[in-house]
Design a protein around this motif. Structure first.
Motif, PDB file in Angstrom:
ATOM      1  N   GLN A 106       4.479   5.608  16.928  1.00 57.34           N
ATOM      2  CA  GLN A 106       5.157   4.629  16.075  1.00 57.34           C
ATOM      3  C   GLN A 106       4.509   4.629  14.690  1.00 57.34           C
ATOM      4  O   GLN A 106       3.352   5.022  14.537  1.00 57.34           O
ATOM      5  CB  GLN A 106       5.050   3.248  16.696  1.00 57.34           C
ATOM      6  N   ALA A 107       5.259   4.133  13.715  1.00 58.88           N
ATOM      7  CA  ALA A 107       4.796   4.190  12.321  1.00 58.88           C
ATOM      8  C   ALA A 107       3.417   3.560  12.172  1.00 58.88           C
ATOM      9  O   ALA A 107       3.134   2.515  12.754  1.00 58.88           O
ATOM     10  CB  ALA A 107       5.787   3.453  11.440  1.00 58.88           C
ATOM     11  N   VAL A 108       2.552   4.217  11.395  1.00 54.35           N
ATOM     12  CA  VAL A 108       1.231   3.639  11.123  1.00 54.35           C
ATOM     13  C   VAL A 108       1.126   3.171   9.669  1.00 54.35           C
ATOM     14  O   VAL A 108       0.241   2.403   9.317  1.00 54.35           O
ATOM     15  CB  VAL A 108       0.092   4.633  11.450  1.00 54.35           C
ATOM     16  N   ARG A 109       2.040   3.630   8.825  1.00 58.78           N
ATOM     17  CA  ARG A 109       2.016   3.203   7.425  1.00 58.78           C
ATOM     18  C   ARG A 109       3.044   2.094   7.224  1.00 58.78           C
ATOM     19  O   ARG A 109       4.234   2.282   7.467  1.00 58.78           O
ATOM     20  CB  ARG A 109       2.358   4.411   6.532  1.00 58.78           C
ATOM     21  N   LEU A 110       2.554   0.931   6.793  1.00 56.37           N
ATOM     22  CA  LEU A 110       3.453  -0.213   6.667  1.00 56.37           C
ATOM     23  C   LEU A 110       3.878  -0.455   5.218  1.00 56.37           C
ATOM     24  O   LEU A 110       4.674  -1.344   4.948  1.00 56.37           O
ATOM     25  CB  LEU A 110       2.778  -1.483   7.214  1.00 56.37           C
ATOM     26  N   GLY A 111       3.318   0.307   4.305  1.00 56.33           N
ATOM     27  CA  GLY A 111       3.687   0.141   2.889  1.00 56.33           C
ATOM     28  C   GLY A 111       2.622  -0.611   2.111  1.00 56.33           C
ATOM     29  O   GLY A 111       1.822  -1.361   2.691  1.00 56.33           O
ATOM     30  N   ASP A 112       2.580  -0.376   0.793  1.00 48.61           N
ATOM     31  CA  ASP A 112       1.652  -1.092  -0.102  1.00 48.61           C
ATOM     32  C   ASP A 112       0.189  -1.011   0.325  1.00 48.61           C
ATOM     33  O   ASP A 112      -0.541  -2.012   0.257  1.00 48.61           O
ATOM     34  CB  ASP A 112       2.025  -2.582  -0.176  1.00 48.61           C
ATOM     35  N   GLY A 113      -0.240   0.123   0.822  1.00 46.49           N
ATOM     36  CA  GLY A 113      -1.663   0.262   1.164  1.00 46.49           C
ATOM     37  C   GLY A 113      -2.048  -0.391   2.477  1.00 46.49           C
ATOM     38  O   GLY A 113      -3.237  -0.531   2.773  1.00 46.49           O
ATOM     39  N   LEU A 114      -1.068  -0.789   3.263  1.00 42.69           N
ATOM     40  CA  LEU A 114      -1.361  -1.419   4.555  1.00 42.69           C
ATOM     41  C   LEU A 114      -1.000  -0.445   5.680  1.00 42.69           C
ATOM     42  O   LEU A 114       0.114   0.103   5.708  1.00 42.69           O
ATOM     43  CB  LEU A 114      -0.533  -2.706   4.666  1.00 42.69           C
ATOM     44  N   PHE A 115      -1.964  -0.243   6.604  1.00 43.88           N
ATOM     45  CA  PHE A 115      -1.771   0.691   7.727  1.00 43.88           C
ATOM     46  C   PHE A 115      -2.151  -0.019   9.024  1.00 43.88           C
ATOM     47  O   PHE A 115      -2.863  -1.024   9.002  1.00 43.88           O
ATOM     48  CB  PHE A 115      -2.652   1.936   7.548  1.00 43.88           C
ATOM     49  N   VAL A 116      -1.676   0.545  10.134  1.00 42.01           N
ATOM     50  CA  VAL A 116      -2.004  -0.039  11.437  1.00 42.01           C
ATOM     51  C   VAL A 116      -2.281   1.085  12.420  1.00 42.01           C
ATOM     52  O   VAL A 116      -1.628   2.130  12.385  1.00 42.01           O
ATOM     53  CB  VAL A 116      -0.852  -0.950  11.930  1.00 42.01           C
ATOM     54  N   CYS A 117      -3.302   0.921  13.271  1.00 42.66           N
ATOM     55  CA  CYS A 117      -3.521   1.900  14.345  1.00 42.66           C
ATOM     56  C   CYS A 117      -3.995   1.181  15.589  1.00 42.66           C
ATOM     57  O   CYS A 117      -4.312  -0.008  15.563  1.00 42.66           O
ATOM     58  CB  CYS A 117      -4.506   2.995  13.917  1.00 42.66           C
ATOM     59  N   GLY A 118      -4.007   1.901  16.691  1.00 43.93           N
ATOM     60  CA  GLY A 118      -4.418   1.315  17.968  1.00 43.93           C
ATOM     61  C   GLY A 118      -3.548   1.865  19.081  1.00 43.93           C
ATOM     62  O   GLY A 118      -2.546   2.536  18.830  1.00 43.93           O
ATOM     63  N   ASP A 119      -3.931   1.548  20.322  1.00 42.57           N
ATOM     64  CA  ASP A 119      -3.195   2.123  21.461  1.00 42.57           C
ATOM     65  C   ASP A 119      -1.733   1.701  21.475  1.00 42.57           C
ATOM     66  O   ASP A 119      -0.894   2.419  22.023  1.00 42.57           O
ATOM     67  CB  ASP A 119      -3.897   1.772  22.786  1.00 42.57           C
ATOM     68  N   HIS A 120      -1.394   0.577  20.861  1.00 44.70           N
ATOM     69  CA  HIS A 120      -0.001   0.111  20.867  1.00 44.70           C
ATOM     70  C   HIS A 120       0.896   0.960  19.958  1.00 44.70           C
ATOM     71  O   HIS A 120       2.121   0.839  20.019  1.00 44.70           O
ATOM     72  CB  HIS A 120       0.064  -1.363  20.441  1.00 44.70           C
ATOM     73  N   ARG A 121       0.312   1.813  19.120  1.00 45.58           N
ATOM     74  CA  ARG A 121       1.132   2.715  18.284  1.00 45.58           C
ATOM     75  C   ARG A 121       1.440   4.006  19.043  1.00 45.58           C
ATOM     76  O   ARG A 121       2.342   4.746  18.677  1.00 45.58           O
ATOM     77  CB  ARG A 121       0.441   3.112  16.960  1.00 45.58           C
ATOM     78  N   ASP A 122       0.622   4.333  20.055  1.00 47.19           N
ATOM     79  CA  ASP A 122       0.785   5.600  20.770  1.00 47.19           C
ATOM     80  C   ASP A 122       0.869   5.328  22.276  1.00 47.19           C
ATOM     81  O   ASP A 122       1.904   4.903  22.733  1.00 47.19           O
ATOM     82  CB  ASP A 122      -0.336   6.562  20.359  1.00 47.19           C
ATOM     83  N   THR A 123      -0.180   5.578  23.007  1.00 47.98           N
ATOM     84  CA  THR A 123      -0.142   5.263  24.444  1.00 47.98           C
ATOM     85  C   THR A 123      -1.370   4.439  24.803  1.00 47.98           C
ATOM     86  O   THR A 123      -2.418   4.548  24.158  1.00 47.98           O
ATOM     87  CB  THR A 123      -0.145   6.548  25.304  1.00 47.98           C
ATOM     88  N   ALA A 124      -1.222   3.620  25.852  1.00 43.01           N
ATOM     89  CA  ALA A 124      -2.282   2.671  26.211  1.00 43.01           C
ATOM     90  C   ALA A 124      -3.396   3.385  26.953  1.00 43.01           C
ATOM     91  O   ALA A 124      -3.475   3.375  28.185  1.00 43.01           O
ATOM     92  CB  ALA A 124      -1.696   1.575  27.084  1.00 43.01           C
ATOM     93  N   SER A 125      -4.260   4.016  26.207  1.00 46.30           N
ATOM     94  CA  SER A 125      -5.336   4.804  26.823  1.00 46.30           C
ATOM     95  C   SER A 125      -6.343   5.164  25.739  1.00 46.30           C
ATOM     96  O   SER A 125      -6.085   4.983  24.545  1.00 46.30           O
ATOM     97  CB  SER A 125      -4.764   6.100  27.397  1.00 46.30           C
ATOM     98  N   LEU A 126      -7.448   5.720  26.169  1.00 49.22           N
ATOM     99  CA  LEU A 126      -8.418   6.226  25.195  1.00 49.22           C
ATOM    100  C   LEU A 126      -7.782   7.338  24.384  1.00 49.22           C
ATOM    101  O   LEU A 126      -7.987   7.439  23.167  1.00 49.22           O
ATOM    102  CB  LEU A 126      -9.652   6.735  25.934  1.00 49.22           C
ATOM    103  N   GLN A 127      -6.987   8.172  25.054  1.00 47.78           N
ATOM    104  CA  GLN A 127      -6.271   9.232  24.337  1.00 47.78           C
ATOM    105  C   GLN A 127      -5.392   8.622  23.234  1.00 47.78           C
ATOM    106  O   GLN A 127      -5.445   9.044  22.078  1.00 47.78           O
ATOM    107  CB  GLN A 127      -5.405  10.026  25.330  1.00 47.78           C
ATOM    108  N   GLY A 128      -4.593   7.630  23.599  1.00 47.31           N
ATOM    109  CA  GLY A 128      -3.666   7.031  22.640  1.00 47.31           C
ATOM    110  C   GLY A 128      -4.410   6.371  21.486  1.00 47.31           C
ATOM    111  O   GLY A 128      -4.015   6.493  20.316  1.00 47.31           O
ATOM    112  N   ALA A 129      -5.508   5.669  21.808  1.00 46.92           N
ATOM    113  CA  ALA A 129      -6.262   4.974  20.761  1.00 46.92           C
ATOM    114  C   ALA A 129      -6.897   5.990  19.797  1.00 46.92           C
ATOM    115  O   ALA A 129      -6.841   5.832  18.571  1.00 46.92           O
ATOM    116  CB  ALA A 129      -7.332   4.091  21.396  1.00 46.92           C
ATOM    117  N   MET A 130      -7.476   7.055  20.350  1.00 46.76           N
ATOM    118  CA  MET A 130      -8.118   8.062  19.483  1.00 46.76           C
ATOM    119  C   MET A 130      -7.071   8.794  18.646  1.00 46.76           C
ATOM    120  O   MET A 130      -7.269   9.019  17.449  1.00 46.76           O
ATOM    121  CB  MET A 130      -8.874   9.095  20.333  1.00 46.76           C
TER     122      MET A 130
END
Ligand SMILES: Cc1cc2nc3c(=O)[nH]c(=O)nc-3n(C[C@H](O)[C@H](O)[C@H](O)COP(=O)(O)OP(=O)(O)OC[C@H]3O[C@@H](n4cnc5c(N)ncnc54)[C@H](O)[C@@H]3O)c2cc1C
Length: 413
Positions: A372-396
């Motif tokens: 899922q999108a990690v760039r929210l615009g205007d210099g704001l970004f988001v990351c974490g397992d909820h953007r990919d998959t709920a695991s160490l793999q997803g978080a990394m």
């Protein structure tokens, strides 16, 4: 003023900081808690190592292989397969490719028909032969629907799949996306599972050790984020050109608003007991195949990694995934269940701690959309397992791709 402020020193935030630092982008990581790791932490209690909730490392995860020094973690491995508690007894089920001599025992285990076991072998073969990319593109349903469509009997689903995936996906009702189920099954089939000798917390500690001193600020609870920086609980402003929100999904939703949907939560609990003797020998995962209570899987951690308990004692982790974890009487119910399993010896067990984690993992219902999108615009970004998959793999993975997106933003005119 750093170029980037990262909110949260879980695995995703640490990987993001690691990649940015290596690219000579200056970062500050603001972490509310008293140590790094987020949901992956280990506490030393009376000589025992207690992870915060029962967790394991799957060595087949590509990010794990690329980013971690697995040898330095001193990984202690579980036996592939599982022991199933069913019809009042314990029965071993093993991967026939790895343990051909155990095929008769696996076939005889009362967890489903012979046809179910042939279906199991076929399913494992199918996911082994498919790439993760292809598995994530398959039609998505719930895991329960996926297993029914594959022809598994209700007995096989209830006594094998349900307790296994209840533990892995914190999902006792098999609601999680079938894409997720397929990819995890693939990881289990091609790799090993284990825990670091010093506990799961050694994983984020290894990542954090690569960061320059002073990059991570502990006890820094962020109240508000803006594209120009973060504001701490006490009112202090930490300015930066970019802000990366690397908190759990529900917190990211609160900090950022509608741009990040609340991913929902799967709760997890774990009751830790110290025992004079191990109730079962060997590095095995024991699954509740008879729906006998809130505990869905048990591991004698000191049989997997002796460093988890002081000499002469054993450590039992009883995992309670899902809503049962939130029951105030969870420890009592777990004790009763395990007394039925292991008999009167449980009277000697010392309760060390019960972990209750309301947000163990995001809900991950079908349709699952990793990346899922990690760039929210205007210099704001988001990351974490909820953007990919709920695991160490997803978080990394999420932390890594956010670092790339941030560098792109900073270098754009
Ligand atoms: C019980 C349990 C079992 C699991 N089992 C496995 C497993 O076996 N294998 C596997 O691969 N995965 C497992 N997982 C999932 C895995 O642990 C997570 O997917 C992963 O750790 C998420 O990392 P993250 O960095 O995205 O989030 P988090 O680890 O949640 O990190 C977020 C960080 O943000 C900080 N934070 C939050 N709010 C603020 C704020 N306002 N200001 C500053 N900081 C803030 C938090 O303190 C935290 O450190 C399990 C999880 C749990 C809970």
């Amino acid at each position: 003023m750093a170029d980037v402020v990262i909110v949260g020193a879980g695995v995703a935030g640490l990987v993001c900081a690691q990649d940015l630092t290596r690219a000579e982008v200056s970062c500050t990581v603001l972490e509310a808690s008293d140590a790094v790791g987020g949901r992956v932490r280990t506490d030393s209690v009376d000589g025992f190592l207690l992870d915060r909730g029962f967790q394991i490392l799957l060595t087949a995860y590509p990010e794990v292989q690329q980013r971690l020094d697995i040898d330095a973690l001193g990984l202690a491995l579980f036996d592939p397969g599982a022991v199933i508690r069913v019809r009042g007894g314990f029965h071993r089920v093993s991967d026939p490719r790895r343990f051909p001599l155990r095929i008769p025992e696996t076939v005889a285990a009362p967890i489903g028909s012979l046809a179910d076991k042939v279906r199991l072998a076929r399913l494992v073969l199918d996911v082994r032969r498919s790439s993760v990319r292809d598995l994530l593109r398959r039609p998505d349903t719930s895991t329960a629907e996926r297993l029914q469509a594959a022809g598994f009997s209700a007995q096989m689903i209830g006594s094998f799949w349900q307790p296994l995936f209840a533990g892995i996906q914190l999902d006792p009702h098999l609601e999680v996306s079938s894409r997720r189920f397929d990819t995890i099954l693939r990881m289990l089939a091609v790799g090993a599972t284990g825990v670091p000798a010093r506990g799961m917390g050694a994983i984020p500690a290894q990542l954090a050790a690569t960061l320059p001193e002073g990059v991570v600020r502990l006890g820094a609870m962020v109240r508000e984020v803006t594209p120009a920086g973060a504001v701490l609980e006490g009112g202090e402003r930490v300015d930066a050109r970019v802000v990366v929100v690397a908190t759990e999904g529900p917190v990211a939703h609160r900090l950022v608003g509608a741009a990040v949907a609340d991913p929902g939560s799967r709760a997890a609990g774990c009751c830790w007991f110290a025992t004079p003797d191990p109730p079962r020998r060997g590095p095995v995962l024991i699954l509740d195949g008879e729906a006998s209570g809130p505990v869905k899987n048990v591991a004698v951690m000191s049989e997997v990694a002796p460093s988890y308990a002081p000499p002469g004692r054993a450590l039992v982790a009883a995992a309670v995934p899902g809503a049962d974890a939130l029951d105030p009487n969870i420890t009592g119910r777990a004790r009763e269940q395990l007394a039925r399993w292991f008999g009167s010896t449980t009277g000697d067990w010392e309760h060390l701690r019960t972990d209750v984690i309301p947000h163990g993992q995001p809900a991950q219902r079908a349709p699952l959309h990793p990346k899922q999108a990690v760039r929210l615009g205007d210099g704001l970004f988001v990351c974490g397992d909820h953007r990919d998959t709920a695991s160490l793999q997803g978080a990394m993975f999420s932390g890594g791709r956010t670092a790339i997106a941030v560098q792109g933003y900073l270098s754009s005119p």
